[in-house]
Design an enzyme around this catalytic site. Structure first.
Site, short mmCIF file in Angstrom:
data_model
loop_
_atom_site.label_atom_id
_atom_site.label_comp_id
_atom_site.label_asym_id
_atom_site.label_seq_id
_atom_site.Cartn_x
_atom_site.Cartn_y
_atom_site.Cartn_z
N ASP A 151 -1.18 -6.31 -2.66
CA ASP A 151 0.08 -6.39 -3.39
C ASP A 151 1.23 -6.51 -2.40
O ASP A 151 1.87 -5.52 -2.03
CB ASP A 151 0.24 -5.15 -4.28
CG ASP A 151 1.47 -5.22 -5.17
OD1 ASP A 151 2.19 -6.23 -5.11
OD2 ASP A 151 1.72 -4.26 -5.92
N TRP A 152 1.51 -7.74 -1.98
CA TRP A 152 2.62 -8.03 -1.07
C TRP A 152 3.81 -8.46 -1.92
O TRP A 152 3.81 -9.53 -2.51
CB TRP A 152 2.21 -9.12 -0.10
CG TRP A 152 3.28 -9.57 0.87
CD1 TRP A 152 4.57 -9.13 0.97
CD2 TRP A 152 3.13 -10.58 1.88
NE1 TRP A 152 5.23 -9.79 1.97
CE2 TRP A 152 4.38 -10.69 2.56
CE3 TRP A 152 2.07 -11.41 2.28
CZ2 TRP A 152 4.58 -11.59 3.60
CZ3 TRP A 152 2.29 -12.31 3.33
CH2 TRP A 152 3.52 -12.39 3.98
N GLU A 153 4.85 -7.61 -1.96
CA GLU A 153 6.05 -7.91 -2.75
C GLU A 153 7.26 -8.07 -1.83
O GLU A 153 7.91 -7.10 -1.50
CB GLU A 153 6.28 -6.81 -3.78
CG GLU A 153 5.11 -6.65 -4.77
CD GLU A 153 5.40 -5.64 -5.88
OE1 GLU A 153 6.60 -5.43 -6.22
OE2 GLU A 153 4.45 -5.07 -6.40
N PHE A 154 7.56 -9.31 -1.51
CA PHE A 154 6.90 -10.59 -1.74
C PHE A 154 7.08 -11.42 -0.49
O PHE A 154 8.03 -11.21 0.26
CB PHE A 154 7.53 -11.33 -2.93
CG PHE A 154 7.33 -10.68 -4.26
CD1 PHE A 154 6.11 -10.77 -4.92
CD2 PHE A 154 8.35 -9.96 -4.85
CE1 PHE A 154 5.92 -10.18 -6.16
CE2 PHE A 154 8.17 -9.35 -6.09
CZ PHE A 154 6.94 -9.46 -6.75
#
Length: 385
Positions: A151-154
């Site tokens: 979960d790379w935001e962003f």
């Protein structure tokens, strides 16, 4: 409600046609598995342990979150001296391994408060990338997880998107190599992503690495929520299906992923078990788009669904189903709340199935009512032959 029921009937017809059109227009091969994802994320919470989750409603459960060390690029859990984190991870996986049948678990890395700059460096640097990937596989195996979720935001630039594509490629290769050397089943590899395949609201316009996603991920968890936040000066549907004035909606976002080339079966639609509240500028002006003066109850206006239900009951709030956005909201006095309820969730789930998506997921466990009213509504996904 009558107008909303008509909307649901209309949607059924339209979505079948759209699903057929989407299927015929795409050459991207679909995954061979017919299993549909019915997932939920769990956040560390002593008041809501993993054992509280009704596993009859879900096929996959995500542990949120763990993060890499900014100096070593290894997951903190690999280097943690305390037994606290290790105990939490072990308890989590053991809880679901003892179910009949066992429920697959995924270790989610990152989250909204994670270090995006660190992820950008890891994705771009071969040495850091290899260290990070090997650490994630090691931790997932050590604690008995069935997969890894990123979960790379962003990613903020086109280069970072390209680097993400390379990261996913190397990650999949490492998982395949580990499987070949150990004869273990391969770990699942998924990613939590923006509501649309491209970023068009702010910053540099950029698009997710679709080709790498199709080749290297089992699926993407599309965050089809937080479309309107506490910073907005007017009320709005936080996870509305439609928006006649913009492309910021669940339907537009999901179709952007399909048009972008991602196989529908690799797209998993996200739904929130919480709402967003605002304080109305004028209590007599209370529709979608009403001026507000800031967030309402909850942290930055965020309210778990069970809190919304309690508010509506205690305050005698007026509940409105809005056919223009395909959403529900309530208001009482100066407080206005937009959210999903069992009915809107059943409509969304029917939409996802009509599009032949890979399934759906909820954020997050512990936010629903004690009898899982919203989560149970997801049974609108009909059994497939």
């Amino acid at each position: 409600m009558a107008n909303f029921l008509k909307l649901k009937q209309f949607l059924t017809l339209v979505l079948i046609l759209l699903a057929l059109a989407a299927k015929s227009s795409k050459s991207t091969p679909s995954p061979s598995s017919t299993t549909r994802v019915k997932g939920i994320y769990w956040i560390e919470n002593p008041l809501f342990p993993p054992s509280s989750i009704d596993t009859s409603l879900f096929t996959h459960i995500f542990y949120a979150f763990v993060s890499p060390n900014k100096f070593t690029y290894k997951l903190e859990e690999e280097e943690e001296d305390s037994t606290t984190v290790a105990t939490s991870l072990t308890t989590f996986t053991n809880t679901f391994k003892t179910k009949t049948p066992p429920i697959p678990t995924l270790l989610s890395i990152g989250g909204a408060t994670s270090n995006s700059t660190l992820f950008a460096f890891i994705a771009s640097d071969p040495t850091a990338r290899a260290t990070f990937i090997n650490s994630t596989i090691q931790v997932a195996r050590t604690f008995g997880f069935d997969g890894i979720d990123f979960d790379w935001e962003f990613p903020t630039t086109t280069k970072e998107m390209n680097d993400l594509g390379e990261l996913l490629f190397q990650w999949r290769r490492a998982i395949s190599d580990e499987t070949a050397s150990t004869s273990r089943p391969p770990l699942l590899l998924t990613a939590a992503v923006y509501f649309a395949v491209n970023f068009f609201l702010s910053g540099e316009r950029r698009m997710y690495p679709v080709d790498s996603i199709n080749k290297n991920l089992d699926w993407v968890n599309v965050m089809s929520y937080d479309l309107r936040g506490s910073g907005s000066n007017v009320t709005g549907a936080p996870s509305g299906m439609f928006d006649s004035k913009s492309n910021v909606s669940v339907v537009s976002g999901l179709f952007s992923w399909i048009r972008g080339g991602v196989a529908p079966e690799k797209i998993v639609m996200g739904m929130p078990l919480y709402g967003k509240s605002w304080k109305l500028q004028d209590p007599n002006v209370h529709g979608i788009g009403a001026p507000n003066v800031g967030p309402g109850p909850g942290v930055d206006g965020g309210m778990a669904y069970f809190q919304v239900v309690d508010f509506n009951k205690q305050m005698g709030a007026k509940v409105v189903y809005d056919k223009e956005t395909g959403s529900v909201y309530s208001y009482s006095g100066s407080t206005w709340i937009g959210y999903d309820d069992p009915f809107t969730v059943s409509v969304k789930v029917g939409f996802a199935q009509a599009l032949k998506l890979g399934g759906y997921f909820f954020w997050a466990a512990g936010y629903d009512t004690s009898d899982w009213k919203v989560s149970t509504a997801s049974k609108a996904w009909r059994p497939e032959s």
